[in-house]
Design an enzyme around this catalytic site. Structure first.
Site, PDB file in Angstrom:
ATOM      1  N   GLY A   1      34.367 104.528  46.255  1.00  0.00           N
ATOM      2  CA  GLY A   1      33.691 105.064  47.443  1.00  0.00           C
ATOM      3  C   GLY A   1      32.196 105.147  47.240  1.00  0.00           C
ATOM      4  O   GLY A   1      31.673 104.786  46.179  1.00  0.00           O
TER       5      GLY A   1
ATOM      6  N   GLY B   1      28.596 107.601  48.106  1.00  0.00           N
ATOM      7  CA  GLY B   1      28.012 108.863  48.552  1.00  0.00           C
ATOM      8  C   GLY B   1      26.588 108.646  49.010  1.00  0.00           C
ATOM      9  O   GLY B   1      26.171 107.505  49.217  1.00  0.00           O
TER      10      GLY B   1
ATOM     11  N   TYR C   1      23.774 109.026  47.387  1.00  0.00           N
ATOM     12  CA  TYR C   1      22.933 108.336  46.412  1.00  0.00           C
ATOM     13  C   TYR C   1      23.703 107.434  45.467  1.00  0.00           C
ATOM     14  O   TYR C   1      23.106 106.767  44.636  1.00  0.00           O
ATOM     15  CB  TYR C   1      22.183 109.364  45.546  1.00  0.00           C
ATOM     16  CG  TYR C   1      21.260 110.264  46.315  1.00  0.00           C
ATOM     17  CD1 TYR C   1      20.065 109.774  46.825  1.00  0.00           C
ATOM     18  CD2 TYR C   1      21.578 111.601  46.534  1.00  0.00           C
ATOM     19  CE1 TYR C   1      19.201 110.598  47.527  1.00  0.00           C
ATOM     20  CE2 TYR C   1      20.727 112.440  47.232  1.00  0.00           C
ATOM     21  CZ  TYR C   1      19.543 111.927  47.730  1.00  0.00           C
ATOM     22  OH  TYR C   1      18.694 112.740  48.427  1.00  0.00           O
TER      23      TYR C   1
ATOM     24  N   VAL D   1      30.777 104.958  43.588  1.00  0.00           N
ATOM     25  CA  VAL D   1      31.725 105.426  42.576  1.00  0.00           C
ATOM     26  C   VAL D   1      32.782 104.347  42.315  1.00  0.00           C
ATOM     27  O   VAL D   1      33.343 103.773  43.252  1.00  0.00           O
ATOM     28  CB  VAL D   1      32.375 106.764  43.010  1.00  0.00           C
ATOM     29  CG1 VAL D   1      33.315 107.281  41.934  1.00  0.00           C
ATOM     30  CG2 VAL D   1      31.305 107.811  43.317  1.00  0.00           C
TER      31      VAL D   1
ATOM     32  N   LYS E   1      30.197 107.313  38.444  1.00  0.00           N
ATOM     33  CA  LYS E   1      29.280 107.454  39.571  1.00  0.00           C
ATOM     34  C   LYS E   1      28.004 106.721  39.170  1.00  0.00           C
ATOM     35  O   LYS E   1      27.378 107.061  38.168  1.00  0.00           O
ATOM     36  CB  LYS E   1      28.993 108.947  39.739  1.00  0.00           C
ATOM     37  CG  LYS E   1      28.734 109.388  41.115  1.00  0.00           C
ATOM     38  CD  LYS E   1      28.769 110.918  41.176  1.00  0.00           C
ATOM     39  CE  LYS E   1      28.199 111.375  42.483  1.00  0.00           C
ATOM     40  NZ  LYS E   1      28.447 112.771  42.766  1.00  0.00           N
TER      41      LYS E   1
ATOM     42  N   ASP F   1      28.271 123.825  47.832  1.00  0.00           N
ATOM     43  CA  ASP F   1      28.597 122.683  48.702  1.00  0.00           C
ATOM     44  C   ASP F   1      30.109 122.495  48.763  1.00  0.00           C
ATOM     45  O   ASP F   1      30.613 121.377  48.712  1.00  0.00           O
ATOM     46  CB  ASP F   1      27.903 121.422  48.164  1.00  0.00           C
ATOM     47  CG  ASP F   1      27.875 120.286  49.200  1.00  0.00           C
ATOM     48  OD1 ASP F   1      28.083 120.569  50.396  1.00  0.00           O
ATOM     49  OD2 ASP F   1      27.650 119.130  48.801  1.00  0.00           O
TER      50      ASP F   1
HETATM   51  P1  ATP Z   1      27.424 113.151  48.591  1.00  0.00           P
HETATM   52  O1  ATP Z   1      26.967 112.744  47.238  1.00  0.00           O
HETATM   53  O2  ATP Z   1      26.452 112.885  49.640  1.00  0.00           O
HETATM   54  O3  ATP Z   1      28.045 114.515  48.616  1.00  0.00           O
HETATM   55  P2  ATP Z   1      29.986 112.090  48.484  1.00  0.00           P
HETATM   56  O4  ATP Z   1      30.475 113.388  48.021  1.00  0.00           O
HETATM   57  O5  ATP Z   1      30.786 111.365  49.491  1.00  0.00           O
HETATM   58  O6  ATP Z   1      28.550 112.166  49.010  1.00  0.00           O
HETATM   59  P3  ATP Z   1      30.359 111.136  45.856  1.00  0.00           P
HETATM   60  O7  ATP Z   1      30.736 112.475  45.358  1.00  0.00           O
HETATM   61  O8  ATP Z   1      29.356 110.363  45.111  1.00  0.00           O
HETATM   62  O9  ATP Z   1      29.771 111.150  47.239  1.00  0.00           O
HETATM   63  O10 ATP Z   1      31.678 110.288  46.044  1.00  0.00           O
HETATM   64  C1  ATP Z   1      31.743 109.056  46.710  1.00  0.00           C
HETATM   65  C2  ATP Z   1      33.213 108.685  46.883  1.00  0.00           C
HETATM   66  O11 ATP Z   1      33.838 108.532  45.616  1.00  0.00           O
HETATM   67  C3  ATP Z   1      34.018 109.697  47.649  1.00  0.00           C
HETATM   68  O12 ATP Z   1      34.878 109.038  48.525  1.00  0.00           O
HETATM   69  C4  ATP Z   1      34.818 110.404  46.594  1.00  0.00           C
HETATM   70  O13 ATP Z   1      36.061 110.797  47.069  1.00  0.00           O
HETATM   71  C5  ATP Z   1      34.975 109.341  45.505  1.00  0.00           C
HETATM   72  N1  ATP Z   1      34.974 110.026  44.192  1.00  0.00           N
HETATM   73  C6  ATP Z   1      33.979 110.759  43.685  1.00  0.00           C
HETATM   74  N2  ATP Z   1      34.309 111.269  42.481  1.00  0.00           N
HETATM   75  C7  ATP Z   1      35.570 110.837  42.229  1.00  0.00           C
HETATM   76  C8  ATP Z   1      36.504 111.044  41.158  1.00  0.00           C
HETATM   77  N3  ATP Z   1      36.175 111.804  40.101  1.00  0.00           N
HETATM   78  N4  ATP Z   1      37.708 110.475  41.237  1.00  0.00           N
HETATM   79  C9  ATP Z   1      38.041 109.726  42.317  1.00  0.00           C
HETATM   80  N5  ATP Z   1      37.229 109.500  43.359  1.00  0.00           N
HETATM   81  C10 ATP Z   1      36.005 110.053  43.337  1.00  0.00           C
END
Ligand code: ATP
Ligand code: MG
Length: 325
Positions: A25, A27, A29, A32, A47, A141
């Site tokens: 996915g 986010g 910035y 992942v 990430k 958050d």
């Molecule tokens: P922001 O950083 O703006 O809060 P976000 O939370 O969507 O955005 P990330 O936390 O970077 O961004 O995650 C991006 C994507 O990757 C999301 O769909 C999230 O569910 C997935 N993801 C993040 N961390 C993990 C993890 N540890 N295991 C599985 N999927 C993950």
């Protein structure tokens, strides 16, 4: 991500013992990815942040804080932080993989949860948050997108981009740092944050937990965040249960109302563990963690009445990510 970028990421990961896997996915910035860590013979989440896409303040302040605090937290209901690698153009953060994805997606696909599942998830959220707060850390958050699931559908709290150490202890004096600036998502922040008054971030995390519980059992957010004035009005009035919610137990509704209430009457995390709805799902009362935690949840008016040394003030006001706080 363009092929050439994937190649760079893959070669850096390879150098550190990881094999790049599937895309998970994106986010604000970061992108992942899943990766296989050969040394541990296990899959992890990586990430990848492209520095040129991020604001300077994010790179110099929020990201180092996220990494430093997340590294120090270890609990079964938190995504574990494994390692970070910095190169000229990118930062790589290796995390525990949550193969079950986001709770938000689960609710979007399957609708509201029955109370047994909501109870299990909410209890796990409380266990994780009790641990985080007991370390003096606030998340700021909390939302359904930041609650991930492991292979057994257990909650893993993620995303510490807004976290902060807000309580410190020097000898017998505990100092709680109030926040004054907005951060988080409108739909999940309490009214005192929208109003811009100095707020206790521990109590604001509790409010977000209430929004999460309401959404789990109803399938919808409690307040409409499309218009800020209306949002504030709805928050001050409290959530409304209609005929559509008649299947939800009175105990569960009562708990939600106790959480989504004015700052002076809002539950603390230790209170959540004593509530009768929670007791039916409780696996273990983390007595050691909860002891002495009540002082974290005093509203600003009560904190001000105490010794002056007990409160120090956050400063500055900025929409979105905080600048001074
Ligand atoms: P922001 O950083 O703006 O809060 P976000 O939370 O969507 O955005 P990330 O936390 O970077 O961004 O995650 C991006 C994507 O990757 C999301 O769909 C999230 O569910 C997935 N993801 C993040 N961390 C993990 C993890 N540890 N295991 C599985 N999927 C993950
Ligand atoms: Mg997230």
């Amino acid at each position: 991500m363009a092929n050439s970028q994937a190649k760079v990421v893959s070669s850096i990961l390879e150098r550190h013992g990881y094999e790049l896997g599937r895309y998970l996915g994106k986010g604000a910035y970061a992108i992942v990815w899943e990766a296989y860590f050969k040394k541990w013979k296990t899959n992890v989440a990586v990430k990848v942040l492209l520095k040129e896409k991020a604001e300077t303040e994010f790179l110099t302040k929020f990201l180092p804080r996220e990494i430093q605090v997340w590294k120090s937290l270890k609990h079964s209901n938190l995504i574990s932080f494994y390692q970070s690698i910095e190169t000229t153009n990118r930062v790589y953060i290796m995390l525990e993989l949550a193969p079950g994805g986001e709770v938000m997606d689960r609710i979007r696909m399957r609708g509201p949860c029955d109370e047994r599942l909501a109870g299990k998830w909410f209890e796990q959220l409380c266990q994780g948050m009790a641990y985080i707060h007991s370390r003096g850390v606030v998340h700021r958050d909390l939302k359904l997108e930041n609650l991930l699931l492991d292979e057994n559908e257990n909650i893993k709290i993620s995303d510490f981009g807004f976290c902060k150490v807000s309580a410190t202890e020097t000898g017998s004096v505990r100092s709680i740092q109030l926040s004054e600036t907005y951060c988080g998502s409108y739909a999940y922040v309490p009214p005192e944050v929208l109003q811009g008054t100095p707020y206790n971030p521990f109590l604001s995390d509790v409010w977000s937990m209430g929004v999460i519980l309401f959404t789990m059992v109803t399938g919808k957010l409690p307040f409409d965040d499309s218009n800020l004035r209306r949002l504030l009005k709805q928050m001050l009035r409290g959530p409304i249960f209609t005929n559509r919610h008649r299947a939800i137990s009175p105990e569960c509704k009562e708990l939600i109302l106790k959480i989504l209430s004015h700052v002076t009457s809002r539950c603390s995390v230790p209170d959540l563990f004593s509530h009768h709805w929670m007791l039916s799902f409780l696996t273990e009362r983390p007595a050691e963690i909860l002891s002495g935690m009540d002082a974290l949840y005093l509203p600003p008016s009560k904190l001000r009445q105490q010794r002056p040394s007990i409160v120090s003030w956050g400063m500055g006001r900025n929409k979105g990510r905080e600048s001074a706080d």
